[in-house]
Design a protein around this motif. Structure first.
Motif, PDB file in Angstrom:
ATOM      1  N   GLN A 133      -9.448  -1.248  -3.759  1.00  0.00           N
ATOM      2  CA  GLN A 133     -10.559  -1.718  -4.596  1.00  0.00           C
ATOM      3  C   GLN A 133     -10.742  -3.233  -4.525  1.00  0.00           C
ATOM      4  N   GLU A 173     -13.547  -6.088   1.968  1.00  0.00           N
ATOM      5  CA  GLU A 173     -12.995  -6.058   3.330  1.00  0.00           C
ATOM      6  C   GLU A 173     -12.487  -7.438   3.721  1.00  0.00           C
ATOM      7  N   GLU A 192     -11.433   0.016   0.260  1.00  0.00           N
ATOM      8  CA  GLU A 192     -11.841   1.008  -0.743  1.00  0.00           C
ATOM      9  C   GLU A 192     -10.638   1.506  -1.541  1.00  0.00           C
ATOM     10  N   GLN A 193      -9.548   1.767  -0.845  1.00  0.00           N
ATOM     11  CA  GLN A 193      -8.354   2.286  -1.505  1.00  0.00           C
ATOM     12  C   GLN A 193      -7.764   1.272  -2.482  1.00  0.00           C
ATOM     13  N   TYR A 238      -5.204   3.126   8.797  1.00  0.00           N
ATOM     14  CA  TYR A 238      -6.478   3.068   8.088  1.00  0.00           C
ATOM     15  C   TYR A 238      -7.290   1.868   8.578  1.00  0.00           C
ATOM     16  N   LYS A 239      -8.597   2.021   8.591  1.00  0.00           N
ATOM     17  CA  LYS A 239      -9.489   0.921   8.963  1.00  0.00           C
ATOM     18  C   LYS A 239      -9.592  -0.048   7.783  1.00  0.00           C
ATOM     19  N   TYR A 240     -10.005  -1.290   8.079  1.00  0.00           N
ATOM     20  CA  TYR A 240     -10.121  -2.301   7.023  1.00  0.00           C
ATOM     21  C   TYR A 240     -10.964  -1.782   5.856  1.00  0.00           C
ATOM     22  N   LYS A 241     -12.082  -1.144   6.186  1.00  0.00           N
ATOM     23  CA  LYS A 241     -12.981  -0.652   5.137  1.00  0.00           C
ATOM     24  C   LYS A 241     -12.273   0.374   4.249  1.00  0.00           C
ATOM     25  N   GLU A 242     -11.505   1.274   4.862  1.00  0.00           N
ATOM     26  CA  GLU A 242     -10.784   2.301   4.104  1.00  0.00           C
ATOM     27  C   GLU A 242      -9.704   1.677   3.223  1.00  0.00           C
ATOM     28  N   VAL A 243      -9.025   0.668   3.752  1.00  0.00           N
ATOM     29  CA  VAL A 243      -7.991  -0.019   2.969  1.00  0.00           C
ATOM     30  C   VAL A 243      -8.650  -0.729   1.782  1.00  0.00           C
ATOM     31  N   ASN A 248      -3.022  -0.496   7.055  1.00  0.00           N
ATOM     32  CA  ASN A 248      -3.806  -0.721   8.269  1.00  0.00           C
ATOM     33  C   ASN A 248      -2.989  -0.532   9.538  1.00  0.00           C
TER      34      ASN A 248
END
Length: 188
Positions: A153, A156, A150-151, A143-148, A138
């Motif tokens: 798993q 949020e 997802e990555q 990366y945005k919280y949502k992307e982190v 982050n």
């Protein structure tokens, strides 16, 4: 008008044939460019540039596939080039922002910044692995919280908690750098 005849006329410099080509494909090519999630103006620019290039290089134009395939592939390649260019611009802007923060600091603070880098590296290695990973993705990689989430798993909310914990631990470990640190890492 059939493609081979249209191309032959365009190669000869027939402006009316070129206008027919433009009117036939322009709208669809702009819409196709939009599938790459570019702005409307970027899509228009890409298609306009393609048509300009076609006209300027009409005499050397060799199309081995269908005209439609050629145009779609040219738009796709231009869109991908534009996306790469925008990524480079974003990196440059981020770099410039970092430099502007550093330029505002005096010589003593430049030394402090390199000191901070060493201490930050040490403090990061002391963080729990899950907090460190979320924090690095982050705050350091952008990366945005949502992307982190997802990555990694996880939810949020879990990422928020991990980054909050990492920030708290880093504040304690790096309290002598609090002003510089807040400018560089904690403001989001």
């Amino acid at each position: 008008m059939e493609e081979p005849l249209l191309l032959k006329l365009i190669k000869r410099g027939d402006a009316l044939a070129f206008f027919h080509l433009f009117m036939t494909y322009h709208k669809d090519l702009v819409l196709f460019a939009g599938t790459f999630q570019l702005s409307q103006s970027d899509c228009e620019d890409i298609v306009q540039t393609l048509f300009l290039k076609l006209w300027n290089e009409r005499e050397q134009l060799t199309i081995k596939t269908s005209l439609t395939s050629y145009l779609l592939k040219a738009v796709k390649n231009s869109c991908l080039d534009e996306i790469r260019h925008q990524a480079v611009v974003r990196q440059h802007i981020d770099y410039e922002k970092s430099l502007s923060v550093l330029e505002d600091l005096d010589t003593e603070n430049y030394i402090l910044y390199s000191d901070l880098s060493r201490h930050l590296e040490t403090a990061l290695h002391k963080l729990p692995p899950d907090c460190r990973e979320a924090f690095v993705l982050n705050r350091l990689q952008g990366y945005k919280y949502k992307e982190v989430a997802e990555q990694l798993q996880v939810s949020e909310r879990t990422i928020e908690a991990r980054i909050g914990k990492a920030l708290s631990l880093l504040r304690k470990s790096l309290k002598e750098f609090s002003m510089l640190l807040s400018m560089l890492l904690f403001v989001k």
